[in-house]
Design an enzyme around this catalytic site. Structure first.
Site, PDB file in Angstrom:
ATOM      1  N   HIS A  46       0.834  -1.205   0.000  1.00 23.77           N
ATOM      2  CA  HIS A  46       0.000   0.000   0.000  1.00 23.77           C
ATOM      3  C   HIS A  46       0.871   1.258   0.000  1.00 23.77           C
ATOM      4  O   HIS A  46       1.575   1.543   0.965  1.00 23.77           O
ATOM      5  CB  HIS A  46      -0.936   0.038   1.216  1.00 23.77           C
ATOM      6  CG  HIS A  46      -1.815   1.254   1.209  1.00 23.77           C
ATOM      7  ND1 HIS A  46      -3.025   1.301   0.544  1.00 23.77           N
ATOM      8  CD2 HIS A  46      -1.628   2.489   1.730  1.00 23.77           C
ATOM      9  CE1 HIS A  46      -3.550   2.503   0.677  1.00 23.77           C
ATOM     10  NE2 HIS A  46      -2.722   3.250   1.393  1.00 23.77           N
ATOM     11  N   THR A  90      -9.164   8.747  -7.417  1.00 23.52           N
ATOM     12  CA  THR A  90     -10.300   8.381  -6.566  1.00 23.52           C
ATOM     13  C   THR A  90      -9.982   7.233  -5.606  1.00 23.52           C
ATOM     14  O   THR A  90     -10.644   7.099  -4.581  1.00 23.52           O
ATOM     15  CB  THR A  90     -11.532   8.002  -7.419  1.00 23.52           C
ATOM     16  OG1 THR A  90     -11.179   6.933  -8.295  1.00 23.52           O
ATOM     17  CG2 THR A  90     -12.013   9.182  -8.246  1.00 23.52           C
ATOM     18  N   HIS A  93      -4.580   4.272  -3.528  1.00 24.73           N
ATOM     19  CA  HIS A  93      -3.584   3.180  -3.543  1.00 24.73           C
ATOM     20  C   HIS A  93      -2.928   3.306  -4.913  1.00 24.73           C
ATOM     21  O   HIS A  93      -3.623   3.235  -5.954  1.00 24.73           O
ATOM     22  CB  HIS A  93      -4.286   1.829  -3.358  1.00 24.73           C
ATOM     23  CG  HIS A  93      -3.379   0.633  -3.361  1.00 24.73           C
ATOM     24  ND1 HIS A  93      -3.335  -0.283  -2.323  1.00 24.73           N
ATOM     25  CD2 HIS A  93      -2.480   0.188  -4.282  1.00 24.73           C
ATOM     26  CE1 HIS A  93      -2.453  -1.241  -2.611  1.00 24.73           C
ATOM     27  NE2 HIS A  93      -1.921  -0.972  -3.802  1.00 24.73           N
ATOM     28  N   HIS A  95      -1.558   3.355  -8.451  1.00 26.21           N
ATOM     29  CA  HIS A  95      -1.881   2.534  -9.631  1.00 26.21           C
ATOM     30  C   HIS A  95      -1.749   3.395 -10.865  1.00 26.21           C
ATOM     31  O   HIS A  95      -1.846   4.613 -10.799  1.00 26.21           O
ATOM     32  CB  HIS A  95      -3.321   1.998  -9.547  1.00 26.21           C
ATOM     33  CG  HIS A  95      -4.365   3.074  -9.460  1.00 26.21           C
ATOM     34  ND1 HIS A  95      -4.694   3.695  -8.268  1.00 26.21           N
ATOM     35  CD2 HIS A  95      -5.129   3.673 -10.391  1.00 26.21           C
ATOM     36  CE1 HIS A  95      -5.624   4.603  -8.488  1.00 26.21           C
ATOM     37  NE2 HIS A  95      -5.892   4.624  -9.778  1.00 26.21           N
TER      38      HIS A  95
HETATM   39  P1  5GP Z   1      -8.354   6.735 -10.194  1.00 23.46           P
HETATM   40  O1  5GP Z   1      -8.094   6.575  -8.718  1.00 23.46           O
HETATM   41  O2  5GP Z   1      -7.098   6.740 -11.010  1.00 23.46           O
HETATM   42  O3  5GP Z   1      -9.227   7.911 -10.508  1.00 23.46           O
HETATM   43  O4  5GP Z   1      -9.173   5.487 -10.709  1.00 23.46           O
HETATM   44  C1  5GP Z   1      -9.533   4.400  -9.931  1.00 23.46           C
HETATM   45  C2  5GP Z   1     -10.196   3.393 -10.834  1.00 23.46           C
HETATM   46  O5  5GP Z   1     -10.499   2.238 -10.068  1.00 23.46           O
HETATM   47  C3  5GP Z   1     -11.519   3.850 -11.462  1.00 23.46           C
HETATM   48  O6  5GP Z   1     -11.365   3.874 -12.879  1.00 23.46           O
HETATM   49  C4  5GP Z   1     -12.554   2.821 -11.000  1.00 23.46           C
HETATM   50  O7  5GP Z   1     -13.427   2.432 -12.030  1.00 23.46           O
HETATM   51  C5  5GP Z   1     -11.689   1.674 -10.530  1.00 23.46           C
HETATM   52  N1  5GP Z   1     -12.247   0.964  -9.400  1.00 23.46           N
HETATM   53  C6  5GP Z   1     -12.776   1.518  -8.260  1.00 23.46           C
HETATM   54  N2  5GP Z   1     -13.164   0.559  -7.409  1.00 23.46           N
HETATM   55  C7  5GP Z   1     -12.890  -0.622  -8.009  1.00 23.46           C
HETATM   56  C8  5GP Z   1     -13.080  -1.991  -7.610  1.00 23.46           C
HETATM   57  O8  5GP Z   1     -13.570  -2.305  -6.531  1.00 23.46           O
HETATM   58  N3  5GP Z   1     -12.671  -2.930  -8.493  1.00 23.46           N
HETATM   59  C9  5GP Z   1     -12.118  -2.631  -9.705  1.00 23.46           C
HETATM   60  N4  5GP Z   1     -11.767  -3.637 -10.489  1.00 23.46           N
HETATM   61  N5  5GP Z   1     -11.922  -1.359 -10.107  1.00 23.46           N
HETATM   62  C10 5GP Z   1     -12.308  -0.372  -9.277  1.00 23.46           C
HETATM   63 ZN    ZN Z   2      -4.089  -0.092  -0.433  1.00 29.79          ZN
END
Ligand code: 5GP
Ligand code: ZN
Length: 113
Positions: A46, A90, A93, A95
């Site tokens: 994390h 959003t 963590h 990624h």
């Molecule tokens: P960011 O943090 O870069 O904005 O995007 C986070 C991404 O994680 C989003 O595109 C969202 O659709 C994806 N996401 C959020 N929660 C989950 C989850 O529980 N499972 C999966 N597979 N994707 C998720």
């Molecule tokens: Zn995490």
């Protein structure tokens, strides 16, 4: 880390469609894809965000996993890697998003990321 959804996926507490896994990295399908291929590449450890990366953490396993998937999926000719941060991130963590597949027909992804 408790209450982190990606940690829960790493730990197997929450389900995800896994595409690649090794000791350091997990790659899985985005639950809400915006392109034909929309994967999330994250470290098992994390780390909150891009800004928290320091010399104690190597990005190389994430890079190598991503290179391998790009090659396996044969998308060398067209892909995008997206790192969101601050208010645009959003899930706290680390990624990046690996996006591919007819992005020329997907103006939002092609021109706004
Ligand atoms: P960011 O943090 O870069 O904005 O995007 C986070 C991404 O994680 C989003 O595109 C969202 O659709 C994806 N996401 C959020 N929660 C989950 C989850 O529980 N499972 C999966 N597979 N994707 C998720
Ligand atoms: Zn995490």
């Amino acid at each position: 880390m408790k209450d982190c959804i990606f940690c829960k996926i790493v730990e197997g507490v929450n389900p995800a469609k896994k595409v690649y896994e090794d000791d350091d990295v997990l790659v899985f399908e985005n639950i809400n894809p915006v392109a034909e291929i929309h994967l999330l590449v994250c470290p098992k450890k994390h780390i909150e965000s891009f800004l928290k990366i320091d010399e104690s953490f190597s990005l190389t396993p994430m890079v190598e996993a991503t290179q391998k998937i790009i090659s396996e999926k044969n998308i060398q000719e067209g892909y995008k890697l997206v790192f969101n941060g601050g208010k645009y991130q959003t899930v706290p963590h680390l990624h990046w998003h690996l996006l591919a597949g007819k992005l020329e027909d997907n103006e939002d992804v092609l021109n706004k990321t």
